[in-house]
Structure formats: structure tokens, C-alpha cells
Design a protein around this motif. Structure first.
Motif, short mmCIF file in Angstrom:
data_model
loop_
_atom_site.label_atom_id
_atom_site.label_comp_id
_atom_site.label_asym_id
_atom_site.label_seq_id
_atom_site.Cartn_x
_atom_site.Cartn_y
_atom_site.Cartn_z
N TYR A 254 0.80 -1.22 0.00
CA TYR A 254 0.00 0.00 0.00
C TYR A 254 0.83 1.28 0.00
N PRO A 255 1.98 1.34 0.73
CA PRO A 255 2.80 2.55 0.63
C PRO A 255 3.28 2.82 -0.79
N LEU A 256 3.55 1.75 -1.54
CA LEU A 256 3.97 1.92 -2.93
C LEU A 256 2.83 2.47 -3.77
N LEU A 257 1.63 1.91 -3.56
CA LEU A 257 0.47 2.38 -4.32
C LEU A 257 0.17 3.85 -4.00
N ALA A 281 21.40 4.91 -11.68
CA ALA A 281 21.21 5.12 -10.24
C ALA A 281 20.30 4.03 -9.69
N THR A 282 20.62 3.56 -8.49
CA THR A 282 19.79 2.54 -7.84
C THR A 282 19.57 2.95 -6.39
N SER A 283 18.38 2.64 -5.90
CA SER A 283 18.06 2.84 -4.49
C SER A 283 17.30 1.60 -4.04
N ILE A 284 17.88 0.89 -3.06
CA ILE A 284 17.43 -0.48 -2.78
C ILE A 284 16.85 -0.61 -1.38
N GLY A 285 15.63 -1.12 -1.30
CA GLY A 285 15.03 -1.50 -0.03
C GLY A 285 15.08 -0.42 1.02
N ARG A 286 15.78 -0.70 2.13
CA ARG A 286 15.77 0.22 3.27
C ARG A 286 16.45 1.55 2.97
N GLU A 287 17.19 1.64 1.89
CA GLU A 287 17.72 2.94 1.47
C GLU A 287 16.58 3.91 1.15
N GLU A 289 13.83 4.10 2.91
CA GLU A 289 13.00 4.28 4.11
C GLU A 289 12.57 5.73 4.33
N PRO A 290 13.44 6.74 4.09
CA PRO A 290 13.00 8.13 4.28
C PRO A 290 11.81 8.51 3.39
N PHE A 291 11.60 7.74 2.33
CA PHE A 291 10.50 8.03 1.40
C PHE A 291 9.30 7.10 1.64
N GLY A 292 9.39 6.26 2.68
CA GLY A 292 8.30 5.34 2.97
C GLY A 292 8.22 4.18 2.00
N LEU A 293 9.34 3.87 1.33
CA LEU A 293 9.32 2.85 0.28
C LEU A 293 10.38 1.77 0.57
N SER A 294 10.51 1.38 1.83
CA SER A 294 11.57 0.43 2.19
C SER A 294 11.32 -0.98 1.67
N GLU A 295 10.14 -1.21 1.09
CA GLU A 295 9.84 -2.53 0.52
C GLU A 295 10.25 -2.64 -0.95
N ALA A 296 10.76 -1.56 -1.52
CA ALA A 296 10.94 -1.52 -2.97
C ALA A 296 12.35 -1.11 -3.36
N SER A 297 12.69 -1.40 -4.61
CA SER A 297 13.91 -0.89 -5.23
C SER A 297 13.53 -0.03 -6.43
N VAL A 298 14.32 0.99 -6.66
CA VAL A 298 14.11 1.88 -7.81
C VAL A 298 15.41 1.92 -8.60
N LEU A 299 15.32 1.68 -9.89
CA LEU A 299 16.46 1.75 -10.80
C LEU A 299 16.17 2.85 -11.82
N ALA A 300 17.15 3.67 -12.12
CA ALA A 300 16.91 4.78 -13.03
C ALA A 300 18.14 5.08 -13.87
N SER A 301 17.89 5.71 -15.00
CA SER A 301 18.97 6.16 -15.87
C SER A 301 18.64 7.56 -16.36
N ARG A 311 14.99 11.60 -15.80
CA ARG A 311 15.28 10.19 -15.58
C ARG A 311 14.12 9.31 -15.99
N VAL A 312 14.49 8.11 -16.39
CA VAL A 312 13.52 7.06 -16.68
C VAL A 312 13.95 5.84 -15.86
N GLY A 313 12.98 5.11 -15.32
CA GLY A 313 13.38 3.99 -14.47
C GLY A 313 12.24 3.03 -14.17
N VAL A 314 12.51 2.13 -13.23
CA VAL A 314 11.51 1.15 -12.82
C VAL A 314 11.45 1.08 -11.30
N LEU A 315 10.29 0.70 -10.81
CA LEU A 315 10.03 0.49 -9.39
C LEU A 315 9.50 -0.92 -9.21
N GLY A 316 10.07 -1.65 -8.26
CA GLY A 316 9.61 -3.02 -8.04
C GLY A 316 10.14 -3.57 -6.73
#
Length: 347
Positions: A254-257, A281-287, A289-301, A311-316
Motif C-alpha cells: 500500500y505505501p507503494l500504491l 542510479a539505484t536505491s534499494i530496499g531500506r535505502e 525508508e525516508p521516502f516510505g518505500l523500504s519494501e521496494a527498489s528503484v532503478l533509473a537512468s 530520468r527514466v526507471g523502474v520500481l519493483g
């Protein structure tokens, strides 16, 4: 201190866990990877990895899974970007080829990326505060309405209907267009917005009777559209993939949604991620946390648009195919940059 073989064991654990979604044991590693050592030796390596908090036991099983820290080490030191297949490259070009305005190109970009990765795809709009207005066009629609079209040198096109309250013949429309073009064309978006604000706040516009109010009304519409060009915006596609892969998340999605719905959090995260020398650029899991998205990873270019970068990227989930997804994000970003550069050269 983790040995070089220990790091290669970590690589094997990440790859196998992503492939199988099952905790990885020493026996499996020996069977699937050519380390040339016994399962007991691999168990010792895994114990060191666990001491370094790079892997963990999800339950009493003898298998281990990567931690967020383990994924970070993998991405930074062990992941080799997997070349896209010819079919994947063809899919990118099939989605993105063809002339279109920026809105359409970015919409096709996220559709292509979510199809390639199976993740939520994100693309930032470039900030066009330094772009210049190149053209203003007016089209009378009847019933006191006029279509207002604004074009910038970055290829951004805005279309909006202005209610002017009365009909104008072709000559009057041409005069109003000339007056507005003189006001904003050739100026940066930021300067044009300021010029329009000065005109609206100033004395009545020097124009023929009946046209003055129309000039001010349309100028206000142009200002609103140009001001929107300066706003941080993003497009997303593939949100349904989160629901399909809900089991990949340790907790609630739900935080991701919520972040997807509000966008502000994702915009801030995408902007603050630090890129490497390749623009990835990558931001993984607990990294996250300040954004409330510690369950997810974000990859971007990073990708380049005329006079702007975004930037364009993916969240998962953190359990994702990082080499494949990073390669897809980089390839789409490069294709998008080339496409926008070619479109700019054509103009």
C-alpha cells in the motif's frame, strides 16, 4: 572480511534467489555453479556473508536469501549488465519509433519499459524552465471558443481551449495571434510567463475594440500552460504488476500504491538518487525508508532532452533481476535521448 570467493557465492545466491524465489542452500550452489569446492566450504563462505549481514535465513530452512545490503553489494560490485536480446531491442524501437510530441513519446517509453521488465515504469518530464517558446497558433472553434497551441524549442506542444466569449473573423484571429506571438515567442518559458503576468496586471491591451479582452484571456491561458511546463511531472505504467508480484514484498504494497498515486514522493526520490559514471542510479530496499518505500527498489537512468535532463526507471520489489532491468533502463534512456536529439535536429 568477505573473500573474493565469498563475493562470488553472494552473486550465486542473488541470481538463484531471483530465478527460483526459493532460499538458496550450499548444496544448490555446488550443483548449479562451478566453484570446485565442497558444500562444507560453501557453507563457511555463507556463514561469513551472514556475519556481514549480506544474506539471512528467512526461517529455519538451511537456505539463505540476500538482504538489502547484499543486493547493494551485488549491484555495486558483482552485477554485470546483461546485453538486451535483438528481440528486446526491436521491441524498444517498435514502441518508440515514429514522429510524435513529447507527451506521446514518454507515454510510449513507459509502456515499452514495463513490457521489457515486468516492473512499474516511471519517466520524469524534463523541466523546461529554460526552453524557449517558438510558436503560438490560434484556431477558431466557433461558439466563442478558440484552440490555443503553444510550441517550445524542445518539441513540447500544448493545446488548450480558451473561452473568449465572441466570434472573430480570420483577420481578427491573425491580429490576436500576432499580438500574442510578439509577447512570448523567442523568450524562455520563465521569461514568457513573467511577460504575460506584467501585461495582465498592466493597463488595457492596445488592440482593436473587442479584441483586447480576447488577448488578455488567451494570454492567461498561455501563461498557465507555460507554467505547467516548468512543473515536475512524471508518467507511470505497469502499476498492476505490483499486485501480480505482491508475494515478492515482505510487507504491504500500500505505501507503494500511495506513492504512485501521489507522485510527489517518487519525484523526490528519482531526483535525489545519485547516478554512477554511466548515468545509472539505484536505491534499494531500506535505502528508501525516508521516502516510505523500504519494501521496494528503484532503478533509473538519465536521459537528455534539449536543454534539460531527466530520468527514466523502474520500481519493483528488491527481489528483481537487477542486471536485466538496469540494462533495459539504460537502453531505453539512450534510445529516448537519441530520439529527442534527432527530433530536435529535424526542427
Amino acid at each position: 572480511m568477505v573473500t573474493e570467493r565469498g563475493l562470488q557465492v553472494l552473486r550465486a545466491i542473488v541470481q538463484d534467489y531471483v530465478d527460483t524465489h526459493e532460499p538458496v542452500g550450499s548444496k544448490t550452489i555446488v550443483e548449479r555453479h562451478a566453484f570446485g569446492v565442497s558444500a562444507a566450504t560453501i557453507r563457511n563462505d555463507m556463514a561469513l556473508l551472514e556475519d556481514e549481514e549480506l544474506i539471512a535465513a528467512p526461517h529455519t530452512s538451511s537456505g539463505r536469501v540476500p538482504t538489502d545490503k547484499g543486493y547493494r553489494v551485488f549491484v555495486d560490485h558483482l552485477a554485470e549488465l546483461r546485453p538486451l536480446t535483438p528481440a528486446q531491442r526491436t521491441a524498444i524501437s517498435a514502441f518508440l519509433d515514429g514522429p510524435a510530441d513529447l507527451d506521446d513519446v514518454l507515454a510510449r517509453t513507459v509502456r515499452a519499459l514495463t513490457q521489457l521488465t515486468g516492473q512499474v515504469a516511471i519517466v520524469q518530464y524534463p523541466s523546461f524552465a529554460r526552453a524557449s517558446v517558438t510558436h503560438v497558433e490560434l484556431v477558431s472553434l466557433g461558439s466563442g471558443r478558440m484552440l490555443v497551441i503553444v510550441v517550445t524549442d524542445t518539441g513540447r506542444v500544448s493545446q488548450r481551449i480558451a473561452v473568449v466569449g465572441r466570434e472573430f473573423d480570420d483577420e481578427a484571429v491573425a491580429r490576436i495571434r500576432t499580438r500574442l506571438s510578439a509577447l512570448v515567442v523567442g523568450l524562455s518559458v520563465k521569461t514568457a510567463v513573467a511577460r504575460v503576468a506584467e501585461m495582465i496586471a498592466g493597463p488595457p491591451v492596445d488592440a482593436r475594440p473587442g479584441e483586447s479582452d480576447a488577448v488578455r484571456t488567451i494570454a492567461a491561458v498561455i501563461s498557465e500552460e507555460l507554467d505547467e511546463f516548468r512543473q515536475d511531472r512524471m508518467l507511470l505504467a505497469g502499476t498492476a504488476n505490483l499486485a501480480r508480484r505482491e508475494s515478492d514484498f515482505r510487507g504491504s504494497i500500500y505505501p507503494l500504491l500511495e506513492a504512485i498515486e501521489e507522485q510527489v514522493t517518487l519525484l523526490r526520490l528519482m531526483s535525489e538518487m545519485v547516478a554512477d559514471e554511466h548515468g545509472l542510479a539505484t536505491s534499494i530496499g531500506r535505502e528508501n525508508e525516508p521516502f516510505g518505500l523500504s519494501e521496494a527498489s528503484v532503478l533509473a537512468s538519465d536521459y537528455d532532452a534539449t536543454r534539460a535532463r531527466a530520468r527514466v526507471g523502474v520500481l519493483g520489489p528488491t527481489r528483481m533481476d537487477y542486471p536485466q532491468n538496469l540494462a533495459a533502463v539504460r537502453a531505453v534512456a539512450r534510445y529516448l535521448t537519441r530520439m529527442l536529439e534527432d527530433d530536435d535536429a529535424a526542427h
